[in-house]
Design a protein around this motif. Structure first.
Motif, PDB file in Angstrom:
ATOM      1  N   ILE A  35       0.831  -1.207   0.000  1.00 51.61           N
ATOM      2  CA  ILE A  35       0.000   0.000   0.000  1.00 51.61           C
ATOM      3  C   ILE A  35       0.864   1.255   0.000  1.00 51.61           C
ATOM      4  O   ILE A  35       0.650   2.186  -0.782  1.00 51.61           O
ATOM      5  CB  ILE A  35      -0.964  -0.008   1.198  1.00 51.61           C
ATOM      6  CG1 ILE A  35      -1.982  -1.149   1.057  1.00 51.61           C
ATOM      7  CG2 ILE A  35      -1.683   1.326   1.321  1.00 51.61           C
ATOM      8  CD1 ILE A  35      -2.895  -1.309   2.263  1.00 51.61           C
ATOM      9  N   GLU A  36       1.865   1.280   0.893  1.00 50.98           N
ATOM     10  CA  GLU A  36       2.679   2.484   1.041  1.00 50.98           C
ATOM     11  C   GLU A  36       3.599   2.729  -0.155  1.00 50.98           C
ATOM     12  O   GLU A  36       4.003   3.865  -0.409  1.00 50.98           O
ATOM     13  CB  GLU A  36       3.518   2.396   2.319  1.00 50.98           C
ATOM     14  CG  GLU A  36       2.693   2.438   3.592  1.00 50.98           C
ATOM     15  CD  GLU A  36       1.877   3.706   3.714  1.00 50.98           C
ATOM     16  OE1 GLU A  36       2.393   4.789   3.342  1.00 50.98           O
ATOM     17  OE2 GLU A  36       0.730   3.632   4.165  1.00 50.98           O
ATOM     18  N   SER A  37       3.955   1.672  -0.895  1.00 55.54           N
ATOM     19  CA  SER A  37       4.819   1.859  -2.069  1.00 55.54           C
ATOM     20  C   SER A  37       4.069   2.472  -3.241  1.00 55.54           C
ATOM     21  O   SER A  37       4.687   2.882  -4.228  1.00 55.54           O
ATOM     22  CB  SER A  37       5.422   0.515  -2.491  1.00 55.54           C
ATOM     23  OG  SER A  37       4.403  -0.385  -2.889  1.00 55.54           O
ATOM     24  N   ARG A  38       2.731   2.501  -3.162  1.00 54.08           N
ATOM     25  CA  ARG A  38       1.887   3.116  -4.183  1.00 54.08           C
ATOM     26  C   ARG A  38       2.117   2.509  -5.567  1.00 54.08           C
ATOM     27  O   ARG A  38       2.133   3.211  -6.583  1.00 54.08           O
ATOM     28  CB  ARG A  38       2.107   4.630  -4.239  1.00 54.08           C
ATOM     29  CG  ARG A  38       1.750   5.334  -2.929  1.00 54.08           C
ATOM     30  CD  ARG A  38       2.051   6.823  -3.000  1.00 54.08           C
ATOM     31  NE  ARG A  38       1.648   7.503  -1.790  1.00 54.08           N
ATOM     32  CZ  ARG A  38       2.409   7.625  -0.720  1.00 54.08           C
ATOM     33  NH1 ARG A  38       3.623   7.120  -0.719  1.00 54.08           N
ATOM     34  NH2 ARG A  38       1.969   8.252   0.353  1.00 54.08           N
ATOM     35  N   THR A  39       2.306   1.208  -5.586  1.00 55.28           N
ATOM     36  CA  THR A  39       2.516   0.502  -6.858  1.00 55.28           C
ATOM     37  C   THR A  39       1.250  -0.215  -7.327  1.00 55.28           C
ATOM     38  O   THR A  39       1.274  -0.875  -8.360  1.00 55.28           O
ATOM     39  CB  THR A  39       3.653  -0.524  -6.705  1.00 55.28           C
ATOM     40  OG1 THR A  39       3.345  -1.416  -5.623  1.00 55.28           O
ATOM     41  CG2 THR A  39       4.971   0.165  -6.422  1.00 55.28           C
ATOM     42  N   THR A  40       0.163  -0.105  -6.559  1.00 52.97           N
ATOM     43  CA  THR A  40      -1.087  -0.768  -6.916  1.00 52.97           C
ATOM     44  C   THR A  40      -2.148   0.268  -7.255  1.00 52.97           C
ATOM     45  O   THR A  40      -2.062   1.431  -6.805  1.00 52.97           O
ATOM     46  CB  THR A  40      -1.586  -1.654  -5.761  1.00 52.97           C
ATOM     47  OG1 THR A  40      -1.757  -0.841  -4.587  1.00 52.97           O
ATOM     48  CG2 THR A  40      -0.581  -2.756  -5.462  1.00 52.97           C
ATOM     49  N   ASN A  41      -3.144  -0.159  -8.036  1.00 53.77           N
ATOM     50  CA  ASN A  41      -4.210   0.772  -8.399  1.00 53.77           C
ATOM     51  C   ASN A  41      -5.177   0.949  -7.219  1.00 53.77           C
ATOM     52  O   ASN A  41      -5.055   0.286  -6.192  1.00 53.77           O
ATOM     53  CB  ASN A  41      -4.947   0.296  -9.655  1.00 53.77           C
ATOM     54  CG  ASN A  41      -5.516  -1.109  -9.488  1.00 53.77           C
ATOM     55  OD1 ASN A  41      -6.094  -1.442  -8.452  1.00 53.77           O
ATOM     56  ND2 ASN A  41      -5.337  -1.939 -10.504  1.00 53.77           N
ATOM     57  N   ALA A  42      -6.161   1.831  -7.411  1.00 51.32           N
ATOM     58  CA  ALA A  42      -7.063   2.189  -6.316  1.00 51.32           C
ATOM     59  C   ALA A  42      -7.902   1.008  -5.856  1.00 51.32           C
ATOM     60  O   ALA A  42      -8.128   0.829  -4.656  1.00 51.32           O
ATOM     61  CB  ALA A  42      -7.972   3.345  -6.752  1.00 51.32           C
ATOM     62  N   GLU A  43      -8.371   0.171  -6.793  1.00 52.33           N
ATOM     63  CA  GLU A  43      -9.208  -0.965  -6.428  1.00 52.33           C
ATOM     64  C   GLU A  43      -8.437  -1.969  -5.587  1.00 52.33           C
ATOM     65  O   GLU A  43      -8.917  -2.432  -4.541  1.00 52.33           O
ATOM     66  CB  GLU A  43      -9.751  -1.630  -7.686  1.00 52.33           C
ATOM     67  CG  GLU A  43     -10.681  -2.810  -7.423  1.00 52.33           C
ATOM     68  CD  GLU A  43     -11.957  -2.406  -6.699  1.00 52.33           C
ATOM     69  OE1 GLU A  43     -12.543  -3.264  -6.006  1.00 52.33           O
ATOM     70  OE2 GLU A  43     -12.363  -1.234  -6.821  1.00 52.33           O
ATOM     71  N   ILE A  44      -7.230  -2.315  -6.015  1.00 48.25           N
ATOM     72  CA  ILE A  44      -6.401  -3.269  -5.253  1.00 48.25           C
ATOM     73  C   ILE A  44      -6.017  -2.678  -3.909  1.00 48.25           C
ATOM     74  O   ILE A  44      -5.965  -3.383  -2.892  1.00 48.25           O
ATOM     75  CB  ILE A  44      -5.158  -3.659  -6.069  1.00 48.25           C
ATOM     76  CG1 ILE A  44      -5.572  -4.419  -7.333  1.00 48.25           C
ATOM     77  CG2 ILE A  44      -4.213  -4.509  -5.228  1.00 48.25           C
ATOM     78  CD1 ILE A  44      -4.418  -4.810  -8.215  1.00 48.25           C
ATOM     79  N   THR A  45      -5.773  -1.380  -3.874  1.00 52.73           N
ATOM     80  CA  THR A  45      -5.430  -0.734  -2.608  1.00 52.73           C
ATOM     81  C   THR A  45      -6.572  -0.844  -1.607  1.00 52.73           C
ATOM     82  O   THR A  45      -6.348  -1.098  -0.416  1.00 52.73           O
ATOM     83  CB  THR A  45      -5.072   0.741  -2.839  1.00 52.73           C
ATOM     84  OG1 THR A  45      -3.945   0.820  -3.719  1.00 52.73           O
ATOM     85  CG2 THR A  45      -4.731   1.422  -1.524  1.00 52.73           C
ATOM     86  N   ARG A  46      -7.810  -0.688  -2.071  1.00 53.01           N
ATOM     87  CA  ARG A  46      -8.961  -0.825  -1.174  1.00 53.01           C
ATOM     88  C   ARG A  46      -9.081  -2.257  -0.649  1.00 53.01           C
ATOM     89  O   ARG A  46      -9.386  -2.476   0.537  1.00 53.01           O
ATOM     90  CB  ARG A  46     -10.247  -0.427  -1.911  1.00 53.01           C
ATOM     91  CG  ARG A  46     -10.429   1.072  -2.050  1.00 53.01           C
ATOM     92  CD  ARG A  46     -11.862   1.397  -2.437  1.00 53.01           C
ATOM     93  NE  ARG A  46     -12.180   0.859  -3.755  1.00 53.01           N
ATOM     94  CZ  ARG A  46     -12.007   1.509  -4.901  1.00 53.01           C
ATOM     95  NH1 ARG A  46     -11.486   2.737  -4.888  1.00 53.01           N
ATOM     96  NH2 ARG A  46     -12.353   0.956  -6.036  1.00 53.01           N
ATOM     97  N   ILE A  47      -8.812  -3.226  -1.528  1.00 53.05           N
ATOM     98  CA  ILE A  47      -8.861  -4.633  -1.087  1.00 53.05           C
ATOM     99  C   ILE A  47      -7.786  -4.906  -0.039  1.00 53.05           C
ATOM    100  O   ILE A  47      -8.038  -5.532   1.001  1.00 53.05           O
ATOM    101  CB  ILE A  47      -8.707  -5.577  -2.291  1.00 53.05           C
ATOM    102  CG1 ILE A  47      -9.903  -5.419  -3.235  1.00 53.05           C
ATOM    103  CG2 ILE A  47      -8.587  -7.030  -1.827  1.00 53.05           C
ATOM    104  CD1 ILE A  47      -9.758  -6.195  -4.521  1.00 53.05           C
ATOM    105  N   LEU A  48      -6.578  -4.417  -0.307  1.00 50.74           N
ATOM    106  CA  LEU A  48      -5.480  -4.623   0.637  1.00 50.74           C
ATOM    107  C   LEU A  48      -5.760  -3.926   1.970  1.00 50.74           C
ATOM    108  O   LEU A  48      -5.443  -4.458   3.041  1.00 50.74           O
ATOM    109  CB  LEU A  48      -4.168  -4.108   0.032  1.00 50.74           C
ATOM    110  CG  LEU A  48      -3.644  -4.870  -1.187  1.00 50.74           C
ATOM    111  CD1 LEU A  48      -2.366  -4.217  -1.708  1.00 50.74           C
ATOM    112  CD2 LEU A  48      -3.389  -6.331  -0.852  1.00 50.74           C
ATOM    113  N   ASP A  49      -6.364  -2.752   1.895  1.00 52.49           N
ATOM    114  CA  ASP A  49      -6.701  -2.044   3.125  1.00 52.49           C
ATOM    115  C   ASP A  49      -7.731  -2.837   3.933  1.00 52.49           C
ATOM    116  O   ASP A  49      -7.664  -2.892   5.166  1.00 52.49           O
ATOM    117  CB  ASP A  49      -7.244  -0.663   2.785  1.00 52.49           C
ATOM    118  CG  ASP A  49      -7.246   0.250   4.002  1.00 52.49           C
ATOM    119  OD1 ASP A  49      -6.172   0.467   4.591  1.00 52.49           O
ATOM    120  OD2 ASP A  49      -8.330   0.723   4.383  1.00 52.49           O
ATOM    121  N   GLY A  50      -8.676  -3.461   3.250  1.00 51.65           N
ATOM    122  CA  GLY A  50      -9.634  -4.310   3.942  1.00 51.65           C
ATOM    123  C   GLY A  50      -8.984  -5.504   4.597  1.00 51.65           C
ATOM    124  O   GLY A  50      -9.357  -5.915   5.710  1.00 51.65           O
TER     125      GLY A  50
END
Length: 248
Positions: A35-50
């Motif tokens: 998440i912090e490396s900002r290498t993923t798109n917004a959708e994947i980031t939301r999944i990872l945050d969950g």
């Protein structure tokens, strides 16, 4: 339930969940870095945050069970402040980076308990974790600074060359925070290298001691066998002497 029974159940629960929670802490770090490396798109980031919130929930359930089984709950809370921080910090989203040192501290304690009899594995896991942590912090610190570390891959390369004390010099930090991270990783790399050297030396010393001990045991067995033969011969002579005395 008596305090003795609670203590037994607590120890059993900790042994059962030790390795699964260690792996879960590693997964937490990997997701956090992604998440912090900002290498993923917004959708994947939301999944990872969950997923981070799900893991946080598991940590919360673990703390609740341990607190219920602890014979002295107030004393347990004082001695397990890291678990309390893990439960409290996710609600402080502006302080998200504070999750990192808390989880790393928890991971260190867990891996030290699990791998304390496997020092090479402990060194390897610690080195890998430090590379990932250092690379992530360096990438966050150096973004937009105009230095040579522009991508997460550059940060990983810098962390690898730094922790191994190679230091090619092609990537380096230019910000104050980045240089602070560099100092930490340098000290960690030297410490791990010294620990690995001491472990290798101890292995050869232990092997040499084992060889000497085995040689001494062989000599001792040989002496015991000689003594047994001498005692057998002496017993036979005594028996022969007694037989002759009876015949006379």
């Amino acid at each position: 339930m008596s305090p003795e029974r609670r203590a037994i159940l607590l120890a059993r629960f900790e042994r059962t969940t030790e390795i699964p929670l260690l792996l879960l802490s590693v997964v937490f770090l990997v997701i956090f870095f992604a998440i912090e490396s900002r290498t993923t798109n917004a959708e994947i980031t939301r999944i990872l945050d969950g997923l981070l919130w799900l893991i946080w929930g598991v940590f919360g359930v673990e703390l609740a069970i341990k607190l219920y089984l602890a014979p002295e709950r107030s004393r347990y809370l004082r001695s397990h402040w890291i678990e309390i921080l893990i439960i409290g910090l996710p609600f402080l989203r502006p302080l998200r980076l504070l999750w990192l040192p808390v989880i790393v501290t928890r991971l260190w304690r867990q891996s030290h308990r699990v791998l304390r009899q496997r020092m090479p594995a402990f060194i390897g896991v610690t080195s890998l974790a430090l590379v990932i942590i250092g690379a992530t912090l360096m990438f966050v610190a150096e973004q937009g600074s105009g230095g040579p570390i522009n991508t997460f891959a550059d940060a990983v390369w810098w962390a690898l060359t730094t922790i191994t004390t190679v230091g090619y010099g092609d990537t380096y930090p230019v910000t104050a925070l980045g240089r602070g991270v560099a100092v930490f990783l340098m000290i960690a790399g030297i410490s791990l290298f010294g620990l690995l050297t001491a472990n290798v030396a101890a292995f050869f010393v232990e092997e040499d001691t084992t060889d000497r001990t085995q040689a001494e045991l062989v000599q001792l067995n040989q002496r015991i066998e000689r003594m047994e033969r001498q005692l057998a011969a002496l017993a036979q002579r005594l028996e022969e002497g007694q037989s002759k005395s009876r015949e006379q």
